[in-house]
Design an enzyme around this catalytic site. Structure first.
Site, mmCIF file in Angstrom:
data_model
loop_
_atom_site.group_PDB
_atom_site.id
_atom_site.type_symbol
_atom_site.label_atom_id
_atom_site.label_comp_id
_atom_site.label_asym_id
_atom_site.label_seq_id
_atom_site.Cartn_x
_atom_site.Cartn_y
_atom_site.Cartn_z
ATOM 1 N N LYS A 1 0.833 -1.208 0.000
ATOM 2 C CA LYS A 1 0.000 0.000 0.000
ATOM 3 C C LYS A 1 0.864 1.253 0.000
ATOM 4 O O LYS A 1 0.625 2.197 -0.754
ATOM 5 C CB LYS A 1 -0.943 -0.006 1.221
ATOM 6 C CG LYS A 1 -2.076 -1.021 1.092
ATOM 7 C CD LYS A 1 -2.881 -1.211 2.382
ATOM 8 C CE LYS A 1 -3.884 -2.347 2.202
ATOM 9 N NZ LYS A 1 -4.673 -2.637 3.402
ATOM 10 N N GLN B 1 -4.582 -1.174 9.632
ATOM 11 C CA GLN B 1 -4.596 -2.517 9.057
ATOM 12 C C GLN B 1 -5.248 -3.509 10.019
ATOM 13 O O GLN B 1 -4.941 -3.531 11.214
ATOM 14 C CB GLN B 1 -3.158 -2.946 8.722
ATOM 15 C CG GLN B 1 -3.048 -4.254 7.969
ATOM 16 C CD GLN B 1 -3.602 -4.214 6.552
ATOM 17 O OE1 GLN B 1 -3.729 -3.156 5.948
ATOM 18 N NE2 GLN B 1 -3.959 -5.360 6.021
ATOM 19 N N ASP C 1 -10.651 3.496 3.837
ATOM 20 C CA ASP C 1 -11.006 2.079 3.768
ATOM 21 C C ASP C 1 -12.520 1.901 3.608
ATOM 22 O O ASP C 1 -12.986 0.842 3.193
ATOM 23 C CB ASP C 1 -10.599 1.372 5.081
ATOM 24 C CG ASP C 1 -9.424 0.414 4.901
ATOM 25 O OD1 ASP C 1 -9.194 -0.047 3.773
ATOM 26 O OD2 ASP C 1 -8.749 0.135 5.910
HETATM 27 N N1 GUN Z 1 -6.842 -6.427 6.145
HETATM 28 C C1 GUN Z 1 -7.051 -7.130 4.999
HETATM 29 N N2 GUN Z 1 -7.550 -6.320 4.039
HETATM 30 C C2 GUN Z 1 -7.646 -5.088 4.580
HETATM 31 C C3 GUN Z 1 -8.083 -3.835 4.079
HETATM 32 O O1 GUN Z 1 -8.483 -3.675 2.928
HETATM 33 N N3 GUN Z 1 -8.020 -2.796 4.953
HETATM 34 C C4 GUN Z 1 -7.580 -2.933 6.229
HETATM 35 N N4 GUN Z 1 -7.571 -1.862 7.002
HETATM 36 N N5 GUN Z 1 -7.176 -4.085 6.724
HETATM 37 C C5 GUN Z 1 -7.212 -5.155 5.901
#
Ligand code: GUN
Length: 291
Positions: free
Chosen positions: A56, A100, A123
């Site tokens: 990311k 996350q 998100d």
């Molecule tokens: N864990 C797995 N996929 C995601 C996501 O798209 N966002 C976040 N914050 N955590 C995750």
């Protein structure tokens, strides 16, 4: 008779195109004096999460956005994390905040997500974001289903009057996916583990989105010829190879369009995170009179 073969919707190509758009809009925003910024917060040492957050942050940097990765020990307390979220909410250089998941068990993930300012919830996990999607108000859409919608848009698919079947009802994919399809005037069915006859449902579908997290949830005998099949799954087969929820070899002989795994929905998820972060920054610029 030779079996027909579905057209592949190439997630890598579409992601590259959209990231190019993001990079151009980011440059334009920087020219007006504002650099979009994303904060990614990782607590603990979950191996998969480490890879995700690295990807990311790299995607942000590649597109010209500013990004910071905050890594904390698994022993961080909930109060400490909430204090960090509060600081990021008030940081004018940060337009998007991503905590996350999963978080360590002693931290209430829901409480942390609700602490993120909805204006920075890139998100799309905040209850306010989910509510905005539900009632068709501006807000941030969760990245994975948003990416699926972009894939449908890329083939010029008109959802009006079509029957879309979503397999899976998670808050992150299945439920928001259904809302987005509904907003585009599809008739939507959500199937899940308690659906007695999944095949009877999917055989009626013009569009199928598989988001369960289990191999071979959708096989060729369950698909109407010409249907569009979107595979959100990320699994490993017996040989350890990455595969989706859909039996690709079989279903691609029946479907009209299909997304592969890897190279389908996966690259779109991070792309939509960039899009949301840029959007957050553009809204900020408009508010500050920079637009
Ligand atoms: N864990 C797995 N996929 C995601 C996501 O798209 N966002 C976040 N914050 N955590 C995750």
């Amino acid at each position: 008779m030779t079996a027909s073969s579905a057209q592949i919707i190439d997630g890598n190509a579409l992601a590259a195109q959209l990231r190019g758009d993001v990079a151009r809009r980011t440059t334009a925003l920087k020219d007006r004096g504002l650099t979009p910024g994303l904060a990614v917060v990782l607590v603990g040492d979950n191996q998969a999460s480490q890879v995700y957050v690295r990807n990311k942050v790299k995607a942000c940097t590649d597109a010209g956005l500013h990004s910071v990765l905050e890594k904390y020990e698994a022993t961080m307390t909930e109060a400490e994390l909430l204090a960090r979220v509060d600081a990021l909410n008030n940081d004018p250089g940060i337009h998007g905040i991503l905590v996350q998941l999963p978080l360590p068990a002693h931290i209430d993930a829901h409480k942390v997500i609700e602490a993120i300012s909805p204006a920075k919830d890139v998100d799309g996990f905040h209850v306010a974001s989910a509510g905005a999607l539900m009632v068709g108000q501006p807000g941030f859409w969760p990245c994975t289903p948003y990416g699926c919608m972009k894939m449908l848009e890329s083939i010029g698919y008109n959802l009006r009057g079509k029957h879309a079947v979503v397999i899976g009802r998670s808050n992150i994919v299945g439920k928001p996916m259904a809302m987005m399809l509904l907003q585009q005037n599809a008739t939507v069915t959500i199937c899940h583990s308690a659906t007695p006859d999944l095949k009877a449902m999917t055989l009626q579908a013009d569009v199928i989105v598989a988001a369960v997290g289990k191999r071979n949830v959708l096989t060729a005998d369950m698909v109407k010829p010409g249907a569009v099949v979107i595979d959100v799954g990320m699994n490993r087969d017996d040989a350890g190879k990455l595969c989706g929820d859909v039996d690709f070899a079989g279903v691609s002989q029946v479907a009209g369009h299909i997304t592969p795994v890897p190279g389908g929905v996966g690259p779109m998820t991070i792309t939509m995170l960039l899009v949301n972060t840029l959007e957050a920054a553009e809204r900020d610029a408009a508010q500050r009179g920079l637009a």
